[in-house]
Motif scaffolding. Structure first.
Motif, PDB file in Angstrom:
ATOM      1  N   GLU A  77       0.827  -1.193   0.000  1.00 44.02           N
ATOM      2  CA  GLU A  77       0.000   0.000   0.000  1.00 44.02           C
ATOM      3  C   GLU A  77       0.866   1.249   0.000  1.00 44.02           C
ATOM      4  OE1 GLU A  77      -2.444   0.073   3.483  1.00 44.02           O
ATOM      5  OE2 GLU A  77      -0.814  -0.535   4.820  1.00 44.02           O
ATOM      6  N   VAL A  79       1.390   4.970   1.504  1.00 47.33           N
ATOM      7  CA  VAL A  79       1.076   5.726   2.712  1.00 47.33           C
ATOM      8  C   VAL A  79       1.508   7.170   2.493  1.00 47.33           C
ATOM      9  CG1 VAL A  79       1.437   5.946   5.191  1.00 47.33           C
ATOM     10  CG2 VAL A  79       1.447   3.672   4.124  1.00 47.33           C
ATOM     11  N   ARG A  81       1.599  10.783   4.661  1.00 45.52           N
ATOM     12  CA  ARG A  81       1.453  11.293   6.030  1.00 45.52           C
ATOM     13  C   ARG A  81       1.710  12.792   6.070  1.00 45.52           C
ATOM     14  NH1 ARG A  81       1.327   9.038  11.048  1.00 45.52           N
ATOM     15  NH2 ARG A  81       2.112  10.288  12.784  1.00 45.52           N
ATOM     16  N   GLU A  88      -2.962  10.679   8.246  1.00 44.47           N
ATOM     17  CA  GLU A  88      -2.369   9.691   7.357  1.00 44.47           C
ATOM     18  C   GLU A  88      -3.435   9.108   6.435  1.00 44.47           C
ATOM     19  OE1 GLU A  88       0.945   6.904   8.794  1.00 44.47           O
ATOM     20  OE2 GLU A  88      -0.789   5.572   8.641  1.00 44.47           O
ATOM     21  N   ARG A  90      -4.005   6.086   3.313  1.00 41.53           N
ATOM     22  CA  ARG A  90      -3.440   4.874   2.722  1.00 41.53           C
ATOM     23  C   ARG A  90      -4.282   4.445   1.527  1.00 41.53           C
ATOM     24  NH1 ARG A  90      -0.412   1.090   6.976  1.00 41.53           N
ATOM     25  NH2 ARG A  90       0.338   2.697   8.410  1.00 41.53           N
TER      26      ARG A  90
END
Length: 259
Positions: A77, A79, A81, A88, A90
């Motif tokens: 995945e 991510v 942030r 965050e 995803r």
């Protein structure tokens, strides 16, 4: 003269008994803690679930970091942030291509080779990333003995960093974001199987030209382009250029050059 000799000695004895009991409890607890816990041995399935951080990229304003979590085997995945707020987002990224064995038949050590680093736009409003086919999709296509052009293809994700919303575009071969310019992205699509071209112009049922084998169709195979799309990230409008093989943005994003 002490009027209470019995009571004084009794208190002393009781204190000693309590101290000894406390020491016994502490020693027992320490011995219990030192005993090794019963643990099952690690298996290959455990190794496959371990995930590595790869392709880490920082936005130009330093407020966001994007990276991929890549397992040894299976789907990873992306991510993203926000370093200021800790928020965050995803998004599923699919499975890395299978590592190829060397001539000895052994796989190289370490995680799969990383494919596709996320790209932030210069104004830090969007992050663009590749979405690979899932492990299940690839295995299903292999079992069905799909041709290379029929195998699952990569897609592209465009994440809005204001909301975390992702726009998916299928069958994307590659994409580019201007280094300094803002508001644009260019991406090249995979050719559709039904649109695949050929350099064989002979009418049906016409025999091939006679001649020695070394005189027939020598040289490299012809390569044909596919659709290149220029997308306005503001209003989401697009312009298409057909039969493109190569392309690049100028640094300021004001010019798009393609062959």
């Amino acid at each position: 003269m002490n009027a209470f000799p019995f009571h004084s000695s009794t208190r002393t004895v009781l204190r000693k008994i309590i101290v000894l009991q406390l020491l016994a409890v502490l020693l027992a607890a320490s011995a219990s803690a030192q005993q090794p816990a019963t643990r099952r041995p690690l298996t290959h399935s455990d190794y496959d679930s371990w995930r590595a951080i790869q392709g880490q990229t920082l936005s130009r304003d330093g407020k966001f970091v994007a990276y991929a979590l890549v397992p040894q085997d299976g789907d990873g995945e992306i991510v993203v942030r926000n370093l200021a707020t800790g928020a965050e987002w995803r998004h599923v990224r699919g499975a890395q291509p299978t590592r190829q064995a060397d001539p000895t038949g052994e796989l190289p050590a370490g995680p799969p080779v990383f494919v596709g680093r996320p790209s932030f736009t210069a104004d830090s409003r969007f992050v663009i990333f590749s979405i690979l086919p899932t492990k299940a999709e690839t295995e299903k296509a292999k079992k069905e003995k799909k041709k290379p052009e029929e195998m699952p293809k990569n897609a592209m994700g465009i994440m809005d960093l204001g909301t975390g919303e992702v726009t998916r575009v299928d069958r994307v071969k590659s994409f580019q974001v201007p280094e300094s310019g803002i508001g644009w992205i260019a991406y090249l699509l995979e050719a559709k199987p039904e649109e695949k071209k050929t350099d064989d112009r002979r009418p049906p049922d016409t025999p091939a030209a006679a001649g020695p084998p070394d005189r027939r169709r020598r040289g490299s195979k012809k390569e044909y382009g596919s659709d290149l799309l220029l997308r306005n990230l503001g209003d989401k409008s697009e312009r298409t250029f057909a039969d493109v093989l190569e392309y690049t943005f100028s640094k300021d994003g004001k010019r798009l050059v393609f062959a």
